[in-house]
Design a protein around this motif. Structure first.
Motif, short mmCIF file in Angstrom:
data_model
loop_
_atom_site.label_atom_id
_atom_site.label_comp_id
_atom_site.label_asym_id
_atom_site.label_seq_id
_atom_site.Cartn_x
_atom_site.Cartn_y
_atom_site.Cartn_z
N LEU A 1 -0.44 7.59 -3.77
CA LEU A 1 -1.30 7.77 -2.73
C LEU A 1 -2.28 6.76 -2.54
CD1 LEU A 1 -2.59 11.37 -3.64
CD2 LEU A 1 -0.77 10.61 -2.02
N SER A 2 -2.62 6.26 -1.44
CA SER A 2 -3.25 4.89 -1.22
C SER A 2 -4.33 5.12 -0.17
CB SER A 2 -2.36 3.83 -1.05
OG SER A 2 -1.68 4.03 0.17
N GLY A 3 -5.46 4.54 -0.05
CA GLY A 3 -6.31 4.42 1.08
C GLY A 3 -7.44 3.51 0.97
N LYS A 4 -8.36 3.48 1.77
CA LYS A 4 -9.66 2.80 2.01
C LYS A 4 -10.79 3.79 2.16
CE LYS A 4 -11.36 -1.04 4.54
NZ LYS A 4 -11.04 -2.06 5.34
N ALA B 1 -13.98 -0.02 -0.28
CA ALA B 1 -12.90 -0.30 -1.39
C ALA B 1 -11.43 0.35 -1.07
CB ALA B 1 -13.75 0.64 -2.61
N GLU B 2 -10.69 -0.30 -1.53
CA GLU B 2 -9.22 0.23 -1.37
C GLU B 2 -8.60 0.81 -2.82
OE1 GLU B 2 -6.62 -2.61 0.80
OE2 GLU B 2 -8.33 -3.25 2.07
N PHE B 3 -7.72 1.62 -2.66
CA PHE B 3 -7.21 2.18 -3.89
C PHE B 3 -5.81 2.69 -3.96
CE2 PHE B 3 -8.99 5.49 -1.33
CZ PHE B 3 -8.03 6.63 -1.39
N SER B 4 -5.35 2.97 -5.05
CA SER B 4 -4.00 3.61 -5.04
C SER B 4 -3.99 4.67 -6.20
CB SER B 4 -2.68 2.66 -5.32
OG SER B 4 -2.86 1.88 -6.47
N ILE B 5 -3.30 5.73 -6.03
CA ILE B 5 -3.17 6.75 -7.41
C ILE B 5 -1.91 7.08 -7.51
CG2 ILE B 5 -4.01 8.95 -7.80
CD1 ILE B 5 -6.16 8.99 -5.68
N PRO B 6 -1.52 6.81 -8.69
CA PRO B 6 0.04 7.21 -9.08
C PRO B 6 0.06 8.74 -9.21
CG PRO B 6 -1.09 5.60 -10.82
CD PRO B 6 -2.10 5.98 -9.76
N ILE B 7 1.05 9.22 -8.65
CA ILE B 7 1.31 10.50 -8.53
C ILE B 7 1.66 10.89 -10.19
CG2 ILE B 7 3.15 12.38 -7.65
CD1 ILE B 7 1.03 11.13 -5.70
N LYS C 1 -5.28 11.33 -13.24
CA LYS C 1 -5.79 10.68 -14.47
C LYS C 1 -6.05 9.28 -14.36
CE LYS C 1 -6.40 12.73 -17.82
NZ LYS C 1 -7.63 13.41 -18.77
N LYS C 2 -5.47 8.76 -13.22
CA LYS C 2 -5.55 7.35 -13.02
C LYS C 2 -5.84 6.95 -11.47
CE LYS C 2 -3.03 3.13 -14.30
NZ LYS C 2 -1.77 2.50 -14.81
N VAL C 3 -6.51 5.76 -11.25
CA VAL C 3 -7.04 5.42 -10.01
C VAL C 3 -6.97 3.95 -10.21
CG1 VAL C 3 -9.20 5.67 -10.21
CG2 VAL C 3 -8.21 5.22 -7.87
N ASN D 1 -9.39 6.40 4.50
CA ASN D 1 -7.88 6.30 5.41
C ASN D 1 -6.93 6.57 4.23
OD1 ASN D 1 -8.55 5.76 8.03
ND2 ASN D 1 -9.11 3.83 7.75
N LEU D 2 -6.45 7.49 4.08
CA LEU D 2 -5.48 8.13 3.18
C LEU D 2 -4.15 8.03 3.76
CD1 LEU D 2 -5.20 9.30 0.24
CD2 LEU D 2 -5.28 11.51 1.38
N THR D 3 -3.23 7.45 2.85
CA THR D 3 -1.78 7.18 3.12
C THR D 3 -0.95 8.15 2.30
OG1 THR D 3 -2.04 5.25 4.31
CG2 THR D 3 0.22 5.89 3.47
N MET D 4 -0.40 9.26 2.90
CA MET D 4 0.68 10.08 2.04
C MET D 4 1.77 10.55 2.99
SD MET D 4 -0.34 13.72 0.25
CE MET D 4 -0.55 14.87 1.73
#
Length: 209
Positions: free
Chosen positions: A123-126, A89-95, A69-71, A138-141
């Motif tokens: 979760l974060s990435g570009k 664009a770089e992003f992070s997603i709260p679990i 629900k959030k990014v 480029n997903l970091t998990m």
């Protein structure tokens, strides 16, 4: 004497004129410069971003749908076109923002899946655009950064991303086994086998304002 008086009058008049001019200058209002912010035509921060995913259970591969629900856009995300705003664009997603319309399922995914992983509060990435239809994230998990290839379309102000990730590519086999054990009976199909699949379909839609 008349000359002295005349000289004094002249001096008084000159001083009065100078004083008036000086006061007039002080009363002139100073115009403040108004800074105009140049807003980008396309902004991911202001867009309506929907992150949907589909996981699979049972031998028959029954779909389990959910979303985040959030990014948060942490860098970039702006441009004169939708493609420019997406690219880099770089992003992070709260679990914590996971949502499946089932609170019990949400709890199990957070605790027995993501909770088993390393450093996965986010979760974060570009996002990287390669051409007019393909790109990758480029997903970091689980403390691992890997490429998640995707196909995309842009229709007017709507960007759509679709891709498929394999959980094992991020070293999360233990997390997947943990979730399957926690949901053992719920993930049984007609054959009585409990199964949680390794692949997850990802679909992201960003509607720019």
């Amino acid at each position: 004497m008349k000359k002295v008086i005349y000289s004094l009058l002249v001096c008084f008049t000159v001083n009065a004129m100078v004083s008036c001019k000086s006061e007039a200058k002080k009363e002139t209002p100073i115009k403040e410069e108004v800074k105009v912010e140049n807003k980008a035509a396309f902004s991911l921060t202001e867009a309506d971003n929907q992150i949907n995913w589909t996981a699979y259970k049972t031998t028959e591969k029954a779909p389990v749908k959910g979303q985040f629900k959030k990014v948060n856009i942490t860098a970039g995300g702006e441009g004169d076109t939708a493609k420019e705003a997406i690219n880099n664009a770089e992003f992070s997603i709260p679990i914590s923002s996971i949502f499946t319309k089932d609170t019990s399922r949400d709890f199990k995914i957070k605790k027995f899946f993501f909770g088993i992983m390393d450093k996965t509060e986010l979760l974060s990435g570009k996002l990287v655009i390669e051409n007019d239809s393909l790109g990758y994230a480029n997903l970091t998990m689980n403390g691992i950064t890997n490429k998640l290839p995707f196909k995309y379309t842009i229709n007017g102000k709507v960007f759509n991303f679709s891709g498929e990730m394999k959980i094992s590519d991020w070293g999360a086999d233990k997390a997947l086994a943990s979730l399957n054990e926690a949901c053992k009976d719920l993930h049984k199909g007609a054959d009585g086998v409990s199964k949680t699949w390794d692949d997850v379909a990802i679909n992201i839609t960003s509607t720019f304002k």
